[in-house]
Design a protein around this motif. Structure first.
Motif, PDB file in Angstrom:
ATOM      1  N   VAL A   1      42.737  43.730  51.887  1.00 24.62           N
ATOM      2  CA  VAL A   1      41.846  42.741  51.953  1.00 24.62           C
ATOM      3  C   VAL A   1      42.380  41.761  52.865  1.00 24.62           C
ATOM      4  O   VAL A   1      43.514  41.383  52.810  1.00 24.62           O
ATOM      5  CB  VAL A   1      41.682  42.139  50.578  1.00 24.62           C
ATOM      6  N   GLY A   2      41.424  41.283  53.679  1.00 24.21           N
ATOM      7  CA  GLY A   2      41.947  40.206  54.782  1.00 24.21           C
ATOM      8  C   GLY A   2      40.546  39.410  55.087  1.00 24.21           C
ATOM      9  O   GLY A   2      39.166  39.859  54.754  1.00 24.21           O
ATOM     10  N   SER A   3      40.926  38.112  55.715  1.00 26.00           N
ATOM     11  CA  SER A   3      39.585  37.380  55.761  1.00 26.00           C
ATOM     12  C   SER A   3      38.741  37.632  57.397  1.00 26.00           C
ATOM     13  O   SER A   3      37.854  37.294  57.538  1.00 26.00           O
ATOM     14  CB  SER A   3      39.609  35.996  55.548  1.00 26.00           C
TER      15      SER A   3
ATOM     16  N   LEU B   1      39.136  34.880  50.418  1.00 27.46           N
ATOM     17  CA  LEU B   1      39.486  34.865  49.142  1.00 27.46           C
ATOM     18  C   LEU B   1      39.959  33.267  49.028  1.00 27.46           C
ATOM     19  O   LEU B   1      40.232  33.132  47.771  1.00 27.46           O
ATOM     20  CB  LEU B   1      40.833  35.460  48.908  1.00 27.46           C
ATOM     21  N   ALA B   2      39.723  32.303  49.865  1.00 28.43           N
ATOM     22  CA  ALA B   2      39.602  31.146  49.644  1.00 28.43           C
ATOM     23  C   ALA B   2      38.331  30.444  48.806  1.00 28.43           C
ATOM     24  O   ALA B   2      38.309  29.363  48.456  1.00 28.43           O
ATOM     25  CB  ALA B   2      39.926  30.199  50.861  1.00 28.43           C
ATOM     26  N   SER B   3      37.437  31.440  48.872  1.00 28.68           N
ATOM     27  CA  SER B   3      36.056  31.030  48.165  1.00 28.68           C
ATOM     28  C   SER B   3      36.136  31.833  46.726  1.00 28.68           C
ATOM     29  O   SER B   3      36.129  32.995  46.559  1.00 28.68           O
ATOM     30  CB  SER B   3      35.019  31.799  48.953  1.00 28.68           C
ATOM     31  N   VAL B   4      35.867  31.057  45.908  1.00 29.39           N
ATOM     32  CA  VAL B   4      35.735  31.362  44.408  1.00 29.39           C
ATOM     33  C   VAL B   4      34.764  32.536  44.322  1.00 29.39           C
ATOM     34  O   VAL B   4      34.876  33.563  43.696  1.00 29.39           O
ATOM     35  CB  VAL B   4      35.538  30.468  43.397  1.00 29.39           C
TER      36      VAL B   4
ATOM     37  N   GLY C   1      49.063  38.910  48.134  1.00 23.80           N
ATOM     38  CA  GLY C   1      49.811  38.482  49.227  1.00 23.80           C
ATOM     39  C   GLY C   1      49.024  37.673  50.231  1.00 23.80           C
ATOM     40  O   GLY C   1      49.663  37.079  51.166  1.00 23.80           O
ATOM     41  N   ALA C   2      47.777  37.358  50.018  1.00 21.87           N
ATOM     42  CA  ALA C   2      46.862  36.759  51.056  1.00 21.87           C
ATOM     43  C   ALA C   2      47.390  35.220  50.855  1.00 21.87           C
ATOM     44  O   ALA C   2      47.216  34.693  49.791  1.00 21.87           O
ATOM     45  CB  ALA C   2      45.285  36.718  50.465  1.00 21.87           C
TER      46      ALA C   2
ATOM     47  N   LEU D   1      43.934  29.759  42.830  1.00 22.70           N
ATOM     48  CA  LEU D   1      42.600  30.090  42.245  1.00 22.70           C
ATOM     49  C   LEU D   1      42.187  31.704  42.516  1.00 22.70           C
ATOM     50  O   LEU D   1      41.776  32.388  41.541  1.00 22.70           O
ATOM     51  CB  LEU D   1      41.131  29.443  42.804  1.00 22.70           C
ATOM     52  N   SER D   2      42.272  32.191  43.767  1.00 17.81           N
ATOM     53  CA  SER D   2      41.907  33.788  44.162  1.00 17.81           C
ATOM     54  C   SER D   2      42.908  34.526  43.309  1.00 17.81           C
ATOM     55  O   SER D   2      42.426  35.697  42.721  1.00 17.81           O
ATOM     56  CB  SER D   2      41.946  33.888  45.492  1.00 17.81           C
ATOM     57  N   ARG D   3      44.166  34.243  43.132  1.00 15.67           N
ATOM     58  CA  ARG D   3      44.963  34.944  42.524  1.00 15.67           C
ATOM     59  C   ARG D   3      44.846  35.224  41.169  1.00 15.67           C
ATOM     60  O   ARG D   3      44.897  36.223  40.630  1.00 15.67           O
ATOM     61  CB  ARG D   3      46.498  34.711  42.730  1.00 15.67           C
ATOM     62  N   LEU D   4      44.362  33.962  40.410  1.00 13.83           N
ATOM     63  CA  LEU D   4      44.016  34.081  38.863  1.00 13.83           C
ATOM     64  C   LEU D   4      42.806  35.172  38.983  1.00 13.83           C
ATOM     65  O   LEU D   4      42.572  35.888  37.828  1.00 13.83           O
ATOM     66  CB  LEU D   4      43.916  32.721  38.351  1.00 13.83           C
TER      67      LEU D   4
END
Ligand code: NAP
Length: 267
Positions: free
Chosen positions: A32-34, A56-59, A82-83, A106-109
């Motif tokens: 996954v990447g943006s 992934l910076a977006s909830v 790892g992002a 947030l994204s990792r959780l």
């Protein structure tokens, strides 16, 4: 046996090197990447990988990604978180969160919780969170200003994110899934690209002199993916296990704060 491995940040640096290793062994790797550019780079260098684009910076988009992955993969053997992006200036996401906190914390959780079910279906499931666990503590947590609205410093944001990740991992309910906090130490990746000149040149030079080669960072991580530790939560720094100093009250306080943040985002 062919395993399914999801790697956020799998289009660059350590994540891409892990992707190359596991594709070479016949695993199904979802990276996954943006950015499309990152996806193209991955597919040129690791043709057998699957690229999924998601910010992934977006909830909202992270939740959506977890939903799509759950639908497509009933069993996921490993999740590598790892992002990351080093934000030299404070910026907010469209949902109003400070970007480092949104991506690092947030994204990792949300990914760890969102993929709980497919991970539980694997024979030896594991989450490896690539982070700065056990790094310098001086920055600590700004409990009165987690979003760093005052006096933002990129290093403070990064260290706070690392500490928050450590606190949240200590209260993560993963069932059978082993959770590993893994600080790879200084590894020569694309880190210098985040900086403007002249800092970029300095970081690149320091990295060339002192950092570990990306390919050398891979074997200890794949060893953890192949044979997850027996304990539910373990931490490694520079390749060695250590006991992170986590107090439960702070962990629960961070969990409550983060849950309130994500609950404020509909969907
Ligand atoms: N390298 C080190 O010395 C070091 C030291 C300690 C800890 N770590 C940790 O190890 C991990 C990997 O580090 P690295 O140096 O290999 O990283 P890197 O080369 O900078 O790669 C970062 C990855 O994150 C992705 N990414 C960035 N923003 C994203 C977003 N909003 N949504 C989805 N993906 C995003 C990037 O893809 P796009 O650009 O396409 O989005 C890229 O694939 C990080 O978590 C870092 O904290 C690294």
């Amino acid at each position: 046996m062919r395993r399914t491995i999801v790697i956020t940040g799998g289009t660059s640096g350590i994540g891409m090197a892990l992707a190359r290793h596991h594709v070479g062994r016949g695993d199904l790797v979802v990276a996954v990447g943006s950015t499309e550019q990152g996806g193209r780079r991955l597919l040129e260098r690791v043709p057998g990988a699957r690229f999924v684009r998601a910010d992934l910076a977006s909830v909202r988009r992270t939740r959506d990604l977890a939903r799509r992955l759950r639908d497509e993969f009933p069993v996921i053997d490993a999740l590598v978180l790892g992002a990351f992006r080093y934000n030299t200036a404070r910026a907010e996401t469209e949902e109003g969160f400070e970007r480092t906190f949104a991506l690092y914390v947030l994204s990792r959780l949300l990914m760890a919780e969102g993929l709980r079910e497919p991970l539980q279906g694997a024979p030896a499931p594991v989450i490896v969170n690539l982070c700065g666990v056990g790094g310098p503590r001086s920055a600590g947590i700004r409990w009165d200003d987690l979003q760093l609205t005052r006096g933002y410093r990129p290093f403070t944001a990064t260290m706070q994110g690392a500490r928050a990740v450590e606190l949240l991992a200590s209260v993560h309910d993963g069932g059978r899934t082993r959770y590993v906090l893994y600080n790879p130490g200084f590894v020569a990746t694309g880190m210098h690209e985040s900086f403007g000149q002249p800092v970029r040149g300095v970081v690149r030079a320091v990295s060339a002199l002192f950092a570990q080669r990306v390919d050398d960072a891979v074997p200890p991580i794949t060893a953890l993916l192949d044979r997850p530790p027996a304990a539910p939560l373990t931490a490694y720094r520079g390749g060695r296990p250590f006991e992170p100093a986590v107090d439960r009250a702070s962990a629960l306080r961070m969990e409550a704060a983060v849950r309130a943040m994500v609950a404020a985002v509909p969907g």
